[in-house]
Scaffold this motif. Structure first.
Motif, PDB file in Angstrom:
ATOM      1  N   LEU A  38       8.933  24.725  -4.649  1.00 30.63           N
ATOM      2  CA  LEU A  38       9.274  25.203  -3.342  1.00 30.63           C
ATOM      3  C   LEU A  38      10.764  25.582  -3.022  1.00 30.63           C
ATOM      4  O   LEU A  38      11.814  24.712  -3.120  1.00 30.63           O
ATOM      5  N   LEU A  39      10.625  26.993  -2.664  1.00 29.89           N
ATOM      6  CA  LEU A  39      12.943  27.598  -2.687  1.00 29.89           C
ATOM      7  C   LEU A  39      12.367  27.901  -0.541  1.00 29.89           C
ATOM      8  O   LEU A  39      12.162  28.314  -0.661  1.00 29.89           O
ATOM      9  N   PHE A  40      13.700  27.083  -0.557  1.00 32.53           N
ATOM     10  CA  PHE A  40      13.453  27.505   1.045  1.00 32.53           C
ATOM     11  C   PHE A  40      14.865  27.608   1.243  1.00 32.53           C
ATOM     12  O   PHE A  40      16.185  27.845   0.732  1.00 32.53           O
ATOM     13  N   ASP A  41      14.906  29.161   2.071  1.00 30.62           N
ATOM     14  CA  ASP A  41      15.814  29.737   2.172  1.00 30.62           C
ATOM     15  C   ASP A  41      16.371  29.032   3.676  1.00 30.62           C
ATOM     16  O   ASP A  41      16.308  29.771   4.973  1.00 30.62           O
ATOM     17  N   GLY A  42      17.390  28.959   3.138  1.00 28.55           N
ATOM     18  CA  GLY A  42      18.029  28.002   4.435  1.00 28.55           C
ATOM     19  C   GLY A  42      19.591  28.674   5.015  1.00 28.55           C
ATOM     20  O   GLY A  42      20.209  28.743   5.469  1.00 28.55           O
ATOM     21  N   PRO A  57       7.630  39.109   3.288  1.00 28.05           N
ATOM     22  CA  PRO A  57       6.374  38.506   3.659  1.00 28.05           C
ATOM     23  C   PRO A  57       6.083  38.602   5.098  1.00 28.05           C
ATOM     24  O   PRO A  57       6.535  38.697   6.229  1.00 28.05           O
ATOM     25  N   ALA A  58       5.255  38.785   6.053  1.00 25.58           N
ATOM     26  CA  ALA A  58       4.237  38.450   7.258  1.00 25.58           C
ATOM     27  C   ALA A  58       4.959  37.512   8.273  1.00 25.58           C
ATOM     28  O   ALA A  58       5.225  38.264   8.986  1.00 25.58           O
ATOM     29  N   ALA A  59       5.006  36.834   7.995  1.00 22.93           N
ATOM     30  CA  ALA A  59       5.700  35.440   8.137  1.00 22.93           C
ATOM     31  C   ALA A  59       6.962  35.103   7.510  1.00 22.93           C
ATOM     32  O   ALA A  59       6.413  34.489   6.775  1.00 22.93           O
ATOM     33  N   ASP A  60       7.938  34.024   8.508  1.00 24.41           N
ATOM     34  CA  ASP A  60       9.246  33.640   7.868  1.00 24.41           C
ATOM     35  C   ASP A  60       9.505  32.658   9.143  1.00 24.41           C
ATOM     36  O   ASP A  60       9.088  31.897  10.089  1.00 24.41           O
ATOM     37  N   LEU A  75       4.427  29.330   3.980  1.00 26.02           N
ATOM     38  CA  LEU A  75       4.706  29.654   2.390  1.00 26.02           C
ATOM     39  C   LEU A  75       4.309  30.142   2.332  1.00 26.02           C
ATOM     40  O   LEU A  75       3.158  30.649   2.119  1.00 26.02           O
ATOM     41  N   LEU A  76       4.484  31.032   1.089  1.00 23.16           N
ATOM     42  CA  LEU A  76       4.931  32.468   0.798  1.00 23.16           C
ATOM     43  C   LEU A  76       4.652  32.719  -1.290  1.00 23.16           C
ATOM     44  O   LEU A  76       5.782  31.699  -1.521  1.00 23.16           O
ATOM     45  N   PRO A  77       3.076  32.326  -2.009  1.00 17.55           N
ATOM     46  CA  PRO A  77       3.715  31.654  -2.902  1.00 17.55           C
ATOM     47  C   PRO A  77       3.724  33.211  -3.694  1.00 17.55           C
ATOM     48  O   PRO A  77       3.864  34.534  -3.047  1.00 17.55           O
ATOM     49  N   VAL A  78       4.548  33.307  -4.817  1.00 15.39           N
ATOM     50  CA  VAL A  78       5.576  33.763  -5.555  1.00 15.39           C
ATOM     51  C   VAL A  78       4.974  33.985  -6.866  1.00 15.39           C
ATOM     52  O   VAL A  78       4.935  33.657  -7.797  1.00 15.39           O
ATOM     53  N   GLU A  79       3.913  35.683  -7.088  1.00 17.24           N
ATOM     54  CA  GLU A  79       3.679  35.482  -7.728  1.00 17.24           C
ATOM     55  C   GLU A  79       4.143  35.929  -9.094  1.00 17.24           C
ATOM     56  O   GLU A  79       4.924  36.013  -9.829  1.00 17.24           O
ATOM     57  N   ALA A  80       3.210  35.104 -10.043  1.00 25.69           N
ATOM     58  CA  ALA A  80       3.763  34.752 -11.823  1.00 25.69           C
ATOM     59  C   ALA A  80       5.392  33.969 -11.610  1.00 25.69           C
ATOM     60  O   ALA A  80       5.385  34.152 -12.995  1.00 25.69           O
ATOM     61  N   THR A  81       5.549  33.510 -10.959  1.00 26.51           N
ATOM     62  CA  THR A  81       6.261  32.644 -11.548  1.00 26.51           C
ATOM     63  C   THR A  81       6.062  31.017 -10.766  1.00 26.51           C
ATOM     64  O   THR A  81       6.672  29.838 -11.066  1.00 26.51           O
ATOM     65  N   PHE A  83       6.143  29.391  -8.022  1.00 33.24           N
ATOM     66  CA  PHE A  83       6.941  28.709  -7.094  1.00 33.24           C
ATOM     67  C   PHE A  83       6.569  29.197  -5.895  1.00 33.24           C
ATOM     68  O   PHE A  83       5.854  30.622  -5.703  1.00 33.24           O
ATOM     69  N   HIS A  84       6.525  28.527  -4.288  1.00 27.29           N
ATOM     70  CA  HIS A  84       6.493  29.176  -3.346  1.00 27.29           C
ATOM     71  C   HIS A  84       7.881  28.764  -1.710  1.00 27.29           C
ATOM     72  O   HIS A  84       8.788  28.836  -2.625  1.00 27.29           O
ATOM     73  N   VAL A  85       7.924  30.413  -1.579  1.00 26.52           N
ATOM     74  CA  VAL A  85       8.899  30.613  -0.732  1.00 26.52           C
ATOM     75  C   VAL A  85       8.647  30.455   0.877  1.00 26.52           C
ATOM     76  O   VAL A  85       7.768  31.004   1.246  1.00 26.52           O
ATOM     77  N   ALA A  86       9.511  29.447   1.373  1.00 28.94           N
ATOM     78  CA  ALA A  86       9.584  30.012   3.292  1.00 28.94           C
ATOM     79  C   ALA A  86      11.171  30.761   3.178  1.00 28.94           C
ATOM     80  O   ALA A  86      11.631  30.000   3.313  1.00 28.94           O
ATOM     81  N   ALA A  87      11.019  31.878   3.652  1.00 31.87           N
ATOM     82  CA  ALA A  87      11.654  32.978   4.082  1.00 31.87           C
ATOM     83  C   ALA A  87      12.245  32.709   5.355  1.00 31.87           C
ATOM     84  O   ALA A  87      11.407  32.831   5.691  1.00 31.87           O
ATOM     85  N   GLY A  88      13.662  32.957   5.218  1.00 30.93           N
ATOM     86  CA  GLY A  88      14.159  33.661   6.376  1.00 30.93           C
ATOM     87  C   GLY A  88      14.352  34.965   6.841  1.00 30.93           C
ATOM     88  O   GLY A  88      13.257  35.542   5.864  1.00 30.93           O
ATOM     89  N   ARG A  89      15.310  35.190   7.386  1.00 29.70           N
ATOM     90  CA  ARG A  89      15.254  36.361   8.567  1.00 29.70           C
ATOM     91  C   ARG A  89      16.535  36.608   8.274  1.00 29.70           C
ATOM     92  O   ARG A  89      17.213  36.547   9.030  1.00 29.70           O
ATOM     93  N   SER A  90      17.001  37.971   7.446  1.00 28.31           N
ATOM     94  CA  SER A  90      17.794  38.488   7.474  1.00 28.31           C
ATOM     95  C   SER A  90      18.875  39.564   8.972  1.00 28.31           C
ATOM     96  O   SER A  90      18.439  40.008   9.658  1.00 28.31           O
ATOM     97  N   GLY A  91      20.218  38.656   8.843  1.00 26.80           N
ATOM     98  CA  GLY A  91      20.451  39.105  10.150  1.00 26.80           C
ATOM     99  C   GLY A  91      20.424  38.879  11.302  1.00 26.80           C
ATOM    100  O   GLY A  91      20.645  39.577  12.197  1.00 26.80           O
ATOM    101  N   SER A  92      19.294  37.216  11.257  1.00 28.70           N
ATOM    102  CA  SER A  92      18.621  37.392  12.464  1.00 28.70           C
ATOM    103  C   SER A  92      19.322  36.303  13.290  1.00 28.70           C
ATOM    104  O   SER A  92      20.032  34.911  12.903  1.00 28.70           O
ATOM    105  N   GLY A  93      20.982  36.833  14.073  1.00 30.26           N
ATOM    106  CA  GLY A  93      21.383  35.756  14.698  1.00 30.26           C
ATOM    107  C   GLY A  93      21.350  34.700  15.333  1.00 30.26           C
ATOM    108  O   GLY A  93      21.370  33.566  15.574  1.00 30.26           O
ATOM    109  N   GLY A  94      19.259  35.047  16.011  1.00 27.74           N
ATOM    110  CA  GLY A  94      19.150  34.087  16.627  1.00 27.74           C
ATOM    111  C   GLY A  94      18.914  32.418  15.773  1.00 27.74           C
ATOM    112  O   GLY A  94      19.081  31.106  15.645  1.00 27.74           O
TER     113      GLY A  94
END
Length: 248
Positions: A38-42, A57-60, A75-81, A83-94
């Motif tokens: 799993l790749l967790f976008d911290g 991603p529809a949800a992050d 958690l989003l599966p990455v096709e052909a790799t 592994f899974h990703v837990a994506a963040g949200r770019s530019g989210s000040g919150g």
């Protein structure tokens, strides 16, 4: 709560050293080696794992932290790799301004996820702010990414100093990225190691050297993982070697 040994933080004192690319490529290398990964976008304020992978991603993590989704649902599966990703949200000040309690809750969620994966790779934000320090404390191993640039070395040293103050038993290992050669990467590590020995009484080991490779930039521009696009290039070989070293 003890940090799980199968959680690997990828961190850097400054931006621009290839930290996120390394986190993505390392996760794929671990998956290729047979690990459920799993790749967790911290990097909660400037998340861009999804951008580099060409995902939408529809949800992050922002929705999970707001209670709108469970963490498992983002958690989003990455096709052909593999592994899974837990994506963040770019530019989210919150996301970049979470309370200490929210950060600890997020770290505990990472620990829980580590129980269902062989390896969890956390891509942390650049720098040494409270978010980075807290999430790093939930990692069994922290890879400190640097280059041979003086500012990158200075900031890598600062990261190591602060993390050791926060957690003296932290397992910190150095990765030299974009090195001209294996030997030059080792020289860069020696420079950092000597500074840490002199002023911190600590000898951070070298986890790996990733050689400079034009195909890395090509893969990032194409929004494709390097091990999918150019699996035999020298940077891919170096990251694969790093993954094998981490697997012991």
């Amino acid at each position: 709560m003890p940090a799980p040994l199968n959680v690997i933080a990828v961190a850097s004192g400054k931006g621009g050293v290839g930290k996120t690319w390394l986190a993505i490529t390392l996760t794929q290398a671990l998956s290729t080696a047979g690990q459920k990964a799993l790749l967790f976008d911290g990097d909660l304020g400037l998340a861009n794992v999804d951008v580099q992978l060409g995902l939408n991603p529809a949800a992050d993590l922002s929705r999970a932290l707001a209670g709108q989704e469970s963490l498992d649902d983002v958690l989003l599966p990455v096709e052909a790799t593999g592994f899974h990703v837990a994506a963040g949200r770019s530019g989210s000040g919150g996301l970049a301004a979470l309370s200490a309690g929210q950060l600890d809750g997020l770290g505990r969620s990472v620990v829980r996820l580590a129980g269902t994966y062989d390896r969890v790779v956390m891509d942390l934000g650049a720098g040494i702010d409270a978010t980075v320090r807290t999430l790093a404390s939930y990692a069994g191993v922290s890879l400190v990414v640097t280059t041979d640039e003086p500012t990158a070395l200075t900031d890598a040293y600062a990261y190591i100093k602060v993390i050791r103050q926060h957690r003296p038993d932290a397992d910190l290992r150095v990765v030299v990225n974009m090195a001209a050669s294996q030997r030059e990467g080792e020289r860069t590590h020696t420079t950092l190691r000597k500074a840490c020995e002199s002023f911190l009484g600590f000898n951070p080991p070298l986890a790996g050297v990733i050689r400079r490779d034009t195909r890395v930039r090509e893969a990032i521009r194409a929004q494709k993982p390097l091990l999918t696009r150019s699996p035999n290039c020298q940077a891919a070989v170096d990251v694969t070697r790093l993954a094998q070293q981490l697997l012991g």
